[in-house]
Design an enzyme around this catalytic site. Structure first.
Site, mmCIF file in Angstrom:
data_model
loop_
_atom_site.group_PDB
_atom_site.id
_atom_site.type_symbol
_atom_site.label_atom_id
_atom_site.label_comp_id
_atom_site.label_asym_id
_atom_site.label_seq_id
_atom_site.Cartn_x
_atom_site.Cartn_y
_atom_site.Cartn_z
ATOM 1 N N ASP A 1 49.758 34.430 39.896
ATOM 2 C CA ASP A 1 49.418 35.661 39.155
ATOM 3 C C ASP A 1 50.660 36.649 39.253
ATOM 4 O O ASP A 1 51.527 36.598 40.179
ATOM 5 C CB ASP A 1 48.210 36.210 39.952
ATOM 6 C CG ASP A 1 47.344 36.985 38.705
ATOM 7 O OD1 ASP A 1 48.167 37.299 37.507
ATOM 8 O OD2 ASP A 1 46.132 37.318 38.956
ATOM 9 N N ASP B 1 42.476 37.871 30.456
ATOM 10 C CA ASP B 1 41.554 38.020 31.378
ATOM 11 C C ASP B 1 40.245 38.329 30.567
ATOM 12 O O ASP B 1 38.909 38.667 31.192
ATOM 13 C CB ASP B 1 41.742 39.513 32.220
ATOM 14 C CG ASP B 1 42.530 39.191 33.433
ATOM 15 O OD1 ASP B 1 42.676 37.883 33.756
ATOM 16 O OD2 ASP B 1 43.028 40.024 34.023
HETATM 17 C C1 GLA Z 1 44.351 39.189 37.515
HETATM 18 C C2 GLA Z 1 43.952 37.858 36.958
HETATM 19 C C3 GLA Z 1 42.520 37.428 37.066
HETATM 20 C C4 GLA Z 1 42.344 37.659 38.673
HETATM 21 C C5 GLA Z 1 42.669 38.994 38.932
HETATM 22 C C6 GLA Z 1 42.576 38.741 40.851
HETATM 23 O O1 GLA Z 1 43.977 40.125 37.045
HETATM 24 O O2 GLA Z 1 44.466 37.618 35.484
HETATM 25 O O3 GLA Z 1 42.300 36.410 36.276
HETATM 26 O O4 GLA Z 1 42.679 36.389 39.154
HETATM 27 O O5 GLA Z 1 44.122 39.316 38.823
HETATM 28 O O6 GLA Z 1 42.978 40.153 41.150
#
Ligand code: GLA
Length: 708
Positions: free
Chosen positions: A455, A524
């Site tokens: 990420d 997300d």
């Molecule tokens: C980001 C990712 C999510 C999750 C969060 C965790 O927003 O896109 O899928 O992994 O971080 O903090």
């Protein structure tokens, strides 16, 4: 194939269906000639028109039509190459010095045209690579400073692309934001300059470095489309032009305005690939050609079948521990999940997004014996084990930041602006990149990690690199190069490791990162209805094989919308199916339905992941949204359809299915109904969508042997 006519100086690049022709003109500059359907060299010669001497006119050189317009002479358009020498002067005059043609790999040929500036020893190479199995042409530029003083590349684009004169021009691209990525736009290309860019350090949620141009008459399945995609995961800029004299072209590459690439004496700079494609057959054919290219030549393992995964994020948030993860893993395994991924919250003092990022040791209170027992339990359940990491980031409230406050991007004496309570580690620094590589390779090796969700949750700010020579300019590309280096080293150390690119959802999806990862978290936003539009935009260039999609709980955490479980599954089945709901709360019926749909996906996923994708209707219109995935040999296909409950009386229009074997018959594997290909293609399939809001269906058709 690449051929050359010594009489006219024309270079002709030939791909399976297209030709690309250029020549070095009388001034020594590389000039574009043609990009479109196949031509022979002799035919390409017929396109030559006498070049007017620019000195005779008021206008200067036309702003589009060169292979890499430089800042120099009587050029007044946006330069692809702009240099500043140590004496402060800015100019470039083309002087050809040679060429090479070679085969970098079987089935591909590369042309390298070599030039230098007429005055300074700055060497420029234009690289063109063509392959036998794709119409995509890969272009890049290599610059080398052979002088003894620094040269600054104020702009160093990978390539400029020129369209033939068309009656009109339309631009297709995506815009968006966090949780609303990949929103497809098709607008008339305005006169003047249109800039698509990211200044955020990452590819961005807000724009993506691809575009398509057509004459304004292309549809999903008709018309000629020219498209390009930049293989770069940092800041970038593409400037499209529609000139007053009715021409169009665009230039693009890494970096945004105001930054430059310093080239020390003897130093060389290679730009990322800017790949181009001309297709007939509308936007659908353009997308399918990009998909096939990405599977065959970009992804490290594009032919591999991706696993059905479970991800804990929406179920548990930061509240992860060994016992609750094991409980989820057991339920996931029972559903048929093949890869279990623990998301954020497993390390250091990470209990929220305020602290702990950077301290990559399992939280002792939550995983008293480390990650080993969970990894073993997951493997014991027959699944692979995956884990979330965010190696480029740090919370100021962390041991890492307390030990290395100088490791972050910063400008001495200035505010260190936080986003999501975090700062960006300066991956351009070799020590930072080595540190990340070190703990990552140990994590993967020590805990039998099969999958990383990598990420990157914020944009750059105060992007300074104190102490490094020209650091504030160098960091933009050195950061990305080192990021790529860490990914490459990890993959080399652990050949079984698979990686998902994520950046707050779809903030870092591009052909550069996809060359080092296996799949991408597209957004997300897991609301299945919003997702249909996101997936529609994502799939314009990037294949379903890379598009990770989860089934999550309702009401959706982000939008509050409630849609049926089946609809959510069918939406996620359009890419790499994953589950992200809290399985401890799923009813017995939901678990049973989920297991059934996972099993159904496994029977058709080869079509989704490796078949050709046809978008049969516009998403979220009055008619159902329908997508078809068909095997290369047309022996099998899957049709997925989703719709909002229509008003009573809305006509049900059969959907015509393309690319079937003419004259064959196909059997619906669920109902047993046999259909004639001619009927499906010419008259259509009447979709049997259940009544009610947000209904969906999946139709799997298999071709019958001739004798049946
Ligand atoms: C980001 C990712 C999510 C999750 C969060 C965790 O927003 O896109 O899928 O992994 O971080 O903090």
């Amino acid at each position: 194939m690449i051929s050359f006519s010594p009489d006219t100086g024309i270079w002709l690049l030939t791909t399976p269906h297209t030709s690309y022709a250029l020549r070095i003109d009388e001034t020594g500059a590389p000039r574009h000639l043609a990009w479109g359907p196949r031509l022979t060299l002799r035919e390409a010669e017929g396109l030559l028109v006498p070049v007017e001497s620019a000195g005779d006119s008021f206008e200067g050189l036309p702003p589009v039509g060169e292979e890499l317009p430089v800042d120099g002479g009587t050029r007044f358009g946006p330069p692809s190459l702009q240099v500043r020498y140590a004496d402060g002067s800015r100019a470039f005059e083309w002087e050809p010095v040679g060429h090479r043609v070679h085969e970098p790999a079987p089935g591909s040929t590369q042309l390298v045209l070599e030039f230098r500036d007429r005055v300074h020893p700055l060497f420029v190479e234009l690289h063109y690579r063509v392959r036998e199995d794709t119409d995509v042409i890969e272009r890049r530029t290599v610059l080398r400073n052979a002088g003894d003083q620094r040269v600054d590349l104020l702009r160093a684009d990978s390539a400029a692309w020129t369209l033939p004169a068309l009656p009109d021009y339309r631009l297709s691209h995506v815009t968006g934001q966090w949780s609303a990525e990949s929103q497809l736009r098709r607008d008339a290309l305005p006169y003047g300059e249109t800039v698509l860019t990211s200044r955020r350090g990452i590819t961005s949620h807000h724009a993506n470095p691809w575009l398509m141009l057509d004459a304004g008459d292309a549809t999903e399945d008709h018309g000629r489309v020219w498209s390009t995609a930049l293989a770069w995961s940092g800041t970038w800029r593409v400037t499209a032009q529609r000139t007053p004299d009715g021409r169009a072209g665009w230039t693009g590459g890494a970096g945004h305005e105001g930054t430059s690439v310093p080239l020390a004496p003897g130093e060389e700079h290679t730009t990322p690939v800017f790949a181009g494609l001309c297709t007939d057959g509308g936007f659908g054919a353009a997308s399918r050609a990009w998909h096939a290219y990405t599977l065959a030549h970009v992804l490290p393992r594009g032919r591999e079948t991706a696993a059905v995964l479970y991800n804990s994020w929406e179920a548990t948030g930061f509240d992860v521990d060994e016992a609750s993860q094991k409980a989820l893993a057991e339920r996931a395994a029972a559903l048929g999940v093949e890869l279990y991924v623990v998301d954020d919250g497993w390390f250091g003092s990470r209990r929220s997004d305020r602290a702990g990022l950077g301290d990559w040791t399992p939280a002792p209170g939550r995983f008293p014996d480390g990650l080993g027992p969970l990894s073993e339990a997951v493997h014991g359940l027959g699944m692979r084990f995956g884990i979330w990491v965010e190696p480029e980031m740090v919370n100021p409230d962390s041991d890492l930041y307390r030990a290395h406050p100088d490791w972050v991007l910063h400008i001495p004496g200035r505010t260190r602006s936080e986003l999501r309570n975090q700062l960006v580690l300066n991956f351009a620094r070799a020590d930072v990149a080595d540190w990340a590589y070190g703990w990552l390779t140990r994590l993967v090796g020590d805990h039998a990690v099969d999958f990383l969700k990598w990420d990157m949750n914020r944009a750059f700010s105060e992007a300074g690199w104190p102490g490094a020579d020209q650091g504030d300019d160098r960091l933009w590309s050195a950061y990305v190069t080192n990021l790529y280096g860490v990914l490459d080293r990890l993959r080399a150390d652990h050949p079984g490791l698979r990686i998902e690119t994520c950046s707050g959802g779809g903030g870092r999806v591009d052909l550069g990162i996809l060359a080092r990862t296996d799949q991408a978290w597209a957004s997300d936003n897991t609301d299945a209805v919003d997702r249909l539009a996101i997936q529609h935009g994502y799939g314009q260039v990037y294949p379903a094989r890379t598009m990770s999609a989860w089934v999550t709980d309702v009401p959706n955490q982000l939008t509050g919308r409630t849609v049926p479980l089946r609809f959510r599954f069918h939406c996620a089945m359009a890419g790499l199916l994953g589950i992200g709901g809290d399985l401890t709360r799923w009813s017995r019926e939901e678990l049973a339905e989920g297991a059934e749909l996972v099993a159904e996906y496994k029977k058709v996923r080869h079509l989704v992941q490796h078949g050709a994708q046809y978008r049969l209707t516009e998403p979220l219109g009055d008619r159902p949204t329908v997508v078809q995935y068909i095997a290369e040999d047309a022996a099998e296909l899957l049709v997925l359809a989703w719709q909002y409950g229509p008003r009573h009386g809305t006509p049900r229009i059969p959907v015509r299915l393309p690319a079937l074997t003419p004259g064959a018959r196909y059997r619906d594997t669920r109902t047993g109904t046999v259909h004639h290909a001619t009927v499906l293609t010419e008259y259509g399939l009447l979709l049997d969508l259940p009544r009610g809001d947000w209904s969906s269906t999946a139709v799997h058709l298999v071709r019958l042997p001739d004798s049946d």
